[in-house]
Design a protein around this motif. Structure first.
Motif, PDB file in Angstrom:
ATOM      1  N   SER A 118       0.821  -1.208   0.000  1.00 41.93           N
ATOM      2  CA  SER A 118       0.000   0.000   0.000  1.00 41.93           C
ATOM      3  C   SER A 118       0.856   1.260   0.000  1.00 41.93           C
ATOM      4  N   LYS A 119       2.021   1.213   0.648  1.00 45.11           N
ATOM      5  CA  LYS A 119       2.894   2.386   0.691  1.00 45.11           C
ATOM      6  C   LYS A 119       3.439   2.707  -0.691  1.00 45.11           C
ATOM      7  N   LEU A 120       3.777   1.680  -1.428  1.00 43.70           N
ATOM      8  CA  LEU A 120       4.269   1.878  -2.787  1.00 43.70           C
ATOM      9  C   LEU A 120       3.154   2.413  -3.690  1.00 43.70           C
ATOM     10  N   ILE A 121       1.956   1.863  -3.513  1.00 43.63           N
ATOM     11  CA  ILE A 121       0.814   2.320  -4.306  1.00 43.63           C
ATOM     12  C   ILE A 121       0.492   3.783  -3.997  1.00 43.63           C
ATOM     13  N   ARG A 122       0.483   4.138  -2.721  1.00 40.50           N
ATOM     14  CA  ARG A 122       0.203   5.522  -2.332  1.00 40.50           C
ATOM     15  C   ARG A 122       1.256   6.470  -2.894  1.00 40.50           C
ATOM     16  N   LEU A 123       2.515   6.040  -2.864  1.00 39.29           N
ATOM     17  CA  LEU A 123       3.607   6.875  -3.374  1.00 39.29           C
ATOM     18  C   LEU A 123       3.372   7.221  -4.839  1.00 39.29           C
ATOM     19  N   LEU A 178      -4.111  20.788  -2.495  1.00 34.54           N
ATOM     20  CA  LEU A 178      -5.263  20.683  -1.590  1.00 34.54           C
ATOM     21  C   LEU A 178      -6.438  19.917  -2.200  1.00 34.54           C
ATOM     22  N   PRO A 179      -6.779  20.118  -3.483  1.00 33.86           N
ATOM     23  CA  PRO A 179      -7.870  19.302  -4.043  1.00 33.86           C
ATOM     24  C   PRO A 179      -7.587  17.805  -3.995  1.00 33.86           C
ATOM     25  N   ARG A 180      -6.328  17.409  -4.246  1.00 36.04           N
ATOM     26  CA  ARG A 180      -5.983  15.979  -4.159  1.00 36.04           C
ATOM     27  C   ARG A 180      -6.220  15.465  -2.748  1.00 36.04           C
ATOM     28  N   ARG A 181      -5.786  16.226  -1.756  1.00 39.69           N
ATOM     29  CA  ARG A 181      -5.965  15.797  -0.377  1.00 39.69           C
ATOM     30  C   ARG A 181      -7.447  15.700  -0.011  1.00 39.69           C
ATOM     31  N   ALA A 182      -8.247  16.635  -0.525  1.00 41.64           N
ATOM     32  CA  ALA A 182      -9.692  16.602  -0.247  1.00 41.64           C
ATOM     33  C   ALA A 182     -10.337  15.370  -0.871  1.00 41.64           C
ATOM     34  N   ILE A 183      -9.923  15.043  -2.092  1.00 39.44           N
ATOM     35  CA  ILE A 183     -10.474  13.858  -2.768  1.00 39.44           C
ATOM     36  C   ILE A 183     -10.073  12.589  -2.029  1.00 39.44           C
ATOM     37  N   VAL A 184      -8.826  12.517  -1.596  1.00 34.69           N
ATOM     38  CA  VAL A 184      -8.347  11.352  -0.845  1.00 34.69           C
ATOM     39  C   VAL A 184      -9.148  11.186   0.438  1.00 34.69           C
ATOM     40  N   TRP A 185      -9.379  12.282   1.142  1.00 38.53           N
ATOM     41  CA  TRP A 185     -10.117  12.216   2.408  1.00 38.53           C
ATOM     42  C   TRP A 185     -11.565  11.782   2.175  1.00 38.53           C
ATOM     43  N   CYS A 186     -12.182  12.298   1.115  1.00 39.68           N
ATOM     44  CA  CYS A 186     -13.594  11.993   0.857  1.00 39.68           C
ATOM     45  C   CYS A 186     -13.816  10.575   0.330  1.00 39.68           C
ATOM     46  N   THR A 187     -12.798  10.009  -0.301  1.00 50.52           N
ATOM     47  CA  THR A 187     -12.975   8.701  -0.947  1.00 50.52           C
ATOM     48  C   THR A 187     -12.286   7.561  -0.211  1.00 50.52           C
ATOM     49  N   GLN A 188     -11.643   7.837   0.921  1.00 52.45           N
ATOM     50  CA  GLN A 188     -10.830   6.815   1.573  1.00 52.45           C
ATOM     51  C   GLN A 188     -11.638   5.596   2.012  1.00 52.45           C
ATOM     52  N   ARG A 189     -12.914   5.782   2.291  1.00 56.32           N
ATOM     53  CA  ARG A 189     -13.731   4.631   2.710  1.00 56.32           C
ATOM     54  C   ARG A 189     -13.927   3.622   1.585  1.00 56.32           C
ATOM     55  N   PHE A 190     -13.681   4.040   0.345  1.00 59.56           N
ATOM     56  CA  PHE A 190     -13.832   3.132  -0.783  1.00 59.56           C
ATOM     57  C   PHE A 190     -12.556   2.345  -1.077  1.00 59.56           C
ATOM     58  N   LYS A 245      -9.459   2.486   0.989  1.00 57.09           N
ATOM     59  CA  LYS A 245      -8.607   2.121   2.121  1.00 57.09           C
ATOM     60  C   LYS A 245      -8.785   0.678   2.565  1.00 57.09           C
ATOM     61  N   PRO A 246     -10.023   0.142   2.647  1.00 56.63           N
ATOM     62  CA  PRO A 246     -10.164  -1.276   3.029  1.00 56.63           C
ATOM     63  C   PRO A 246      -9.470  -2.227   2.060  1.00 56.63           C
ATOM     64  N   LEU A 263      -4.908  -5.916   1.095  1.00 55.04           N
ATOM     65  CA  LEU A 263      -3.702  -6.229   0.327  1.00 55.04           C
ATOM     66  C   LEU A 263      -2.489  -6.351   1.239  1.00 55.04           C
ATOM     67  N   ASP A 264      -2.351  -5.438   2.187  1.00 56.11           N
ATOM     68  CA  ASP A 264      -1.239  -5.495   3.137  1.00 56.11           C
ATOM     69  C   ASP A 264      -1.324  -6.746   4.008  1.00 56.11           C
ATOM     70  N   ALA A 265      -2.530  -7.097   4.424  1.00 53.52           N
ATOM     71  CA  ALA A 265      -2.708  -8.292   5.254  1.00 53.52           C
ATOM     72  C   ALA A 265      -2.323  -9.545   4.481  1.00 53.52           C
ATOM     73  N   ALA A 266      -2.714  -9.611   3.220  1.00 59.07           N
ATOM     74  CA  ALA A 266      -2.353 -10.767   2.402  1.00 59.07           C
ATOM     75  C   ALA A 266      -0.840 -10.832   2.211  1.00 59.07           C
ATOM     76  N   TRP A 267      -0.217  -9.694   2.000  1.00 60.26           N
ATOM     77  CA  TRP A 267       1.242  -9.645   1.843  1.00 60.26           C
ATOM     78  C   TRP A 267       1.938 -10.142   3.110  1.00 60.26           C
ATOM     79  N   THR A 268       1.449  -9.692   4.250  1.00 61.85           N
ATOM     80  CA  THR A 268       2.059 -10.082   5.523  1.00 61.85           C
ATOM     81  C   THR A 268       1.923 -11.592   5.765  1.00 61.85           C
TER      82      THR A 268
END
Length: 350
Positions: free
Chosen positions: A76-81, A318-330, A332-333, A338-343
């Motif tokens: 997820s860290k690589l994807i976020r980057l 700022l618009p990117r950050r607002a979009i990330v905050w508004c859509t994270q529920r879609f 983020k899970p 993905l991280d859990a499967a990797w671990t």
């Protein structure tokens, strides 16, 4: 350690790195404005080159923070980057097209052009290399006793701060062999900084310095880096970044400074990506050259432009950050799964 020791105080542990990160990004903006400046009087040129050389440590400082606190690799860290990079690159590309700074190329050339905007920044890809190599470094540092650790690190430092550093020095670069992957603009230079920071944390290097010692050391390091002793692959640049980091940890920052820095923190990587490209650099250089031509003093031009670049990039992000905050529920899970499967497939802890 004593009251003058540069020990990490617990109440500064969270705020100080973010404050340092923000200061580093402003320093990077300032350094880029200096680098892109036009020709001035000889005194101005010498001063500008000197400041650019010292300013290289800002990039290493970013990685020093990462190394000091460590990074556990997760997909997820690589994807976020790369998501931040693609969002920033797409915005810059569209702005460039709108204002006529970029001309759209069709076919394969157009694809390459778009790729360069989205994922072409050297620091982006070098940082990804660092993230992928960090688990290997951490395993060696955590599990090897100091007696064996010296033998493991000596060849690596010979590569990173010996060979990789030497091939960028005048005269030496004409005689030494080279290979792709060496030099400042590489994952190796960032990984070397990461290793140094991990060692500083593991062996509590901050306890060895008092204020007079560290300030004297930093003055010496600034003088060495000022004459051009390497860029991001320089051991002197890494040491300067680390020394400044410890100073920021020790300063009793007001609470409001930490609050502001934490709010700005998520935009700092985007600030870099938004101005370090084929649109940002030409625009910065053009404005500065026009201001210098009208008689503005070079110190005023570079300072004002640095503030403008820094604040404008934050505003654009700022618009990117607002979009990330508004859509994270879609999304983020899905990243959590993905991280859990990797671990489960590749556990990195007992």
């Amino acid at each position: 350690g004593g009251k003058d020791s540069l020990v990490v105080d617990s109440h500064l542990r969270d705020a100080a790195p973010e404050i340092y990160r923000v200061a580093l990004m402003f320093g990077i903006c300032f350094g880029h404005c200096l680098f892109l400046g036009g020709r001035e009087l000889i005194v101005g040129d010498v001063l500008r080159e000197t400041l650019v050389n010292i300013n290289h440590s800002c990039v290493n400082g970013f990685v020093f923070i990462t190394g000091f606190y460590g990074i556990r690799f997760r997909p997820s860290k690589l994807i976020r980057l790369y998501a931040v990079a693609c969002a920033s690159g797409a915005l810059v590309f569209l702005l460039g097209l709108h204002f006529g700074v970029v001309a759209w190329e069709s076919g394969q050339a157009g694809v390459i052009q778009l790729k360069n905007f989205l994922v072409g920044a050297w620091f982006l890809n070098a940082y990804a290399v660092l993230m992928l190599c960090a688990p290997l470094v951490d395993a060696a540092l955590e599990r090897l006793p100091p007696r064996l650790l010296r033998g493991v690190l000596a060849p690596f430092f010979l590569l990173a701060f010996g060979w990789s550093f030497a091939i960028e020095q005048p005269l030496l670069d004409k005689f030494l062999p080279s290979t792709p992957g060496l030099g400042s603009f590489t994952g190796l230079s960032l990984l070397a900084t990461y290793v140094v920071a991990r060692l500083c944390r593991q062996f509590d290097v901050g306890r060895l310095f008092t204020w007079p010692r560290v300030l004297t050391t930093l003055i010496v390091l600034m003088c060495v880096t000022a004459i051009g002793a390497g860029e991001y692959a320089s051991p002197f640049t890494v040491a300067l970044a680390g020394g400044c980091f410890y100073i920021f940890l020790r300063i009793p920052w007001p609470t409001w400074v930490g609050i502001v820095a934490r709010w700005l923190g998520p935009s700092m990587f985007a600030v870099y990506l938004l101005h370090t490209n084929g649109v940002g650099f030409p625009v910065i250089a053009g404005i500065q050259q026009r201001l210098l031509a009208t008689g503005w003093p070079f110190d005023g031009v570079y300072t004002i432009m640095s503030i403008l670049v820094f604040t404008a990039a934050i505003g654009l992000d700022l618009p990117r950050r607002a979009i990330v905050w508004c859509t994270q529920r879609f999304w983020k899970p899905a990243l959590t799964r993905l991280d859990a499967a990797w671990t489960r497939l590749f556990p990195d802890r007992e």
